[in-house]
Write a protein that holds these residues in place. Structure first.
Motif, PDB file in Angstrom:
ATOM      1  N   VAL A   1       0.736  -1.234   0.031  1.00  0.00           N
ATOM      2  CA  VAL A   1       0.112  -0.104   0.122  1.00  0.00           C
ATOM      3  C   VAL A   1       1.111   1.276   0.072  1.00  0.00           C
ATOM      4  O   VAL A   1       1.156   1.732   0.941  1.00  0.00           O
ATOM      5  CB  VAL A   1      -0.965   0.159   1.125  1.00  0.00           C
ATOM      6  CG1 VAL A   1      -1.929   1.234   1.199  1.00  0.00           C
ATOM      7  CG2 VAL A   1      -1.784  -1.274   1.268  1.00  0.00           C
ATOM      8  N   GLY A   2       1.025   1.789  -1.304  1.00  0.00           N
ATOM      9  CA  GLY A   2       1.946   2.819  -1.309  1.00  0.00           C
ATOM     10  C   GLY A   2       3.511   3.030  -0.729  1.00  0.00           C
ATOM     11  O   GLY A   2       4.085   1.832  -0.846  1.00  0.00           O
ATOM     12  N   ASN A   3       3.725   3.761   0.175  1.00  0.00           N
ATOM     13  CA  ASN A   3       5.007   3.623   0.875  1.00  0.00           C
ATOM     14  C   ASN A   3       4.852   3.048   2.352  1.00  0.00           C
ATOM     15  O   ASN A   3       5.685   3.091   2.893  1.00  0.00           O
ATOM     16  CB  ASN A   3       5.761   4.878   0.667  1.00  0.00           C
ATOM     17  CG  ASN A   3       6.350   5.271  -0.248  1.00  0.00           C
ATOM     18  OD1 ASN A   3       6.899   4.447  -1.153  1.00  0.00           O
ATOM     19  ND2 ASN A   3       6.588   6.701  -0.480  1.00  0.00           N
ATOM     20  N   PHE A   4       3.407   2.949   2.470  1.00  0.00           N
ATOM     21  CA  PHE A   4       3.242   2.618   4.106  1.00  0.00           C
ATOM     22  C   PHE A   4       3.468   0.793   4.426  1.00  0.00           C
ATOM     23  O   PHE A   4       4.256   0.611   5.253  1.00  0.00           O
ATOM     24  CB  PHE A   4       1.704   2.809   4.366  1.00  0.00           C
ATOM     25  CG  PHE A   4       1.309   2.843   5.644  1.00  0.00           C
ATOM     26  CD1 PHE A   4       1.858   3.481   6.823  1.00  0.00           C
ATOM     27  CD2 PHE A   4       0.453   1.608   6.109  1.00  0.00           C
ATOM     28  CE1 PHE A   4       1.548   3.256   7.958  1.00  0.00           C
ATOM     29  CE2 PHE A   4       0.261   1.496   7.490  1.00  0.00           C
ATOM     30  CZ  PHE A   4       0.802   2.389   8.515  1.00  0.00           C
ATOM     31  N   LEU A   5       2.894   0.070   3.465  1.00  0.00           N
ATOM     32  CA  LEU A   5       3.102  -1.292   3.862  1.00  0.00           C
ATOM     33  C   LEU A   5       4.002  -1.692   2.379  1.00  0.00           C
ATOM     34  O   LEU A   5       3.322  -1.555   1.578  1.00  0.00           O
ATOM     35  CB  LEU A   5       1.989  -2.170   3.985  1.00  0.00           C
ATOM     36  CG  LEU A   5       1.162  -1.833   5.208  1.00  0.00           C
ATOM     37  CD1 LEU A   5      -0.279  -2.304   5.153  1.00  0.00           C
ATOM     38  CD2 LEU A   5       1.755  -2.029   6.429  1.00  0.00           C
ATOM     39  N   ASN A   6       5.000  -2.522   2.388  1.00  0.00           N
ATOM     40  CA  ASN A   6       5.442  -2.866   1.330  1.00  0.00           C
ATOM     41  C   ASN A   6       6.048  -4.462   1.281  1.00  0.00           C
ATOM     42  O   ASN A   6       6.684  -4.991   2.095  1.00  0.00           O
ATOM     43  CB  ASN A   6       6.997  -2.000   1.132  1.00  0.00           C
ATOM     44  CG  ASN A   6       7.764  -2.137  -0.182  1.00  0.00           C
ATOM     45  OD1 ASN A   6       6.987  -2.816  -1.212  1.00  0.00           O
ATOM     46  ND2 ASN A   6       8.786  -1.934  -0.275  1.00  0.00           N
ATOM     47  N   ASN A   7       5.238  -5.162   0.495  1.00  0.00           N
ATOM     48  CA  ASN A   7       5.533  -6.515   0.076  1.00  0.00           C
ATOM     49  C   ASN A   7       5.373  -7.443   1.170  1.00  0.00           C
ATOM     50  O   ASN A   7       6.477  -8.090   1.495  1.00  0.00           O
ATOM     51  CB  ASN A   7       6.953  -6.708  -0.466  1.00  0.00           C
ATOM     52  CG  ASN A   7       7.139  -7.703  -1.607  1.00  0.00           C
ATOM     53  OD1 ASN A   7       5.967  -8.205  -1.973  1.00  0.00           O
ATOM     54  ND2 ASN A   7       8.353  -8.302  -1.997  1.00  0.00           N
TER      55      ASN A   7
END
Length: 140
Positions: A84-90
């Motif tokens: 989610v964008g830069n908030f949650l990554n992979n």
């Protein structure tokens, strides 16, 4: 799955259930803590809009794939990644819940009698939750 959408809600919770049990030992009985595994849950609310009937069909097909992932939560096929964008990554997650709703104030396809805009609420369980590795992940 990819959605061009607007985020209406994002919550991220980390928790652990602790049960107090009587522990027998010498002297008086004392309460001891039995710790259960740490759990992390993420809830995400979206407004997804289609610009035409073809996009709407693609959105519905994607939602059906997501529903099939929920139908097999114990199977490894149910696992996926969340960004989610830069908030949650992979992030490794298991989808647990999907709710779809339609707001009648948005545009409809009058020939197919379906809305072009959907409200979608998703919930996920993080596969490997740990308080040591818990961070918001925002890279700003």
């Amino acid at each position: 799955m990819r959605f061009l959408s607007y985020i209406t809600n994002l919550s991220d919770s980390l928790g652990q259930d602790i049960e107090l049990d009587d522990i027998a030992g010498t002297g008086n009985l004392e309460k001891g803590a039995k710790q259960n595994p740490i759990t992390r849950q993420i809830s995400l609310g979206l407004i997804v809009s289609a610009r035409n009937a073809k996009e709407l069909s693609t959105i519905y097909k994607t939602l059906e794939k997501y529903r099939s992932m929920i139908a097999t939560p114990s199977d490894r096929r149910g696992r996926t990644k969340l960004t989610v964008g830069n908030f949650l990554n992979n992030l490794d997650i298991y989808p647990t819940t999907i709710e779809t709703g339609w707001d009648t104030e948005y545009t409809f396809d009058l020939t197919e009698k379906v809305p072009y805009t959907l409200n979608i609420d998703l919930e996920f369980l993080v596969e490997k939750a740990s308080s040591r590795h818990y961070s918001l992940g925002y890279k700003g």
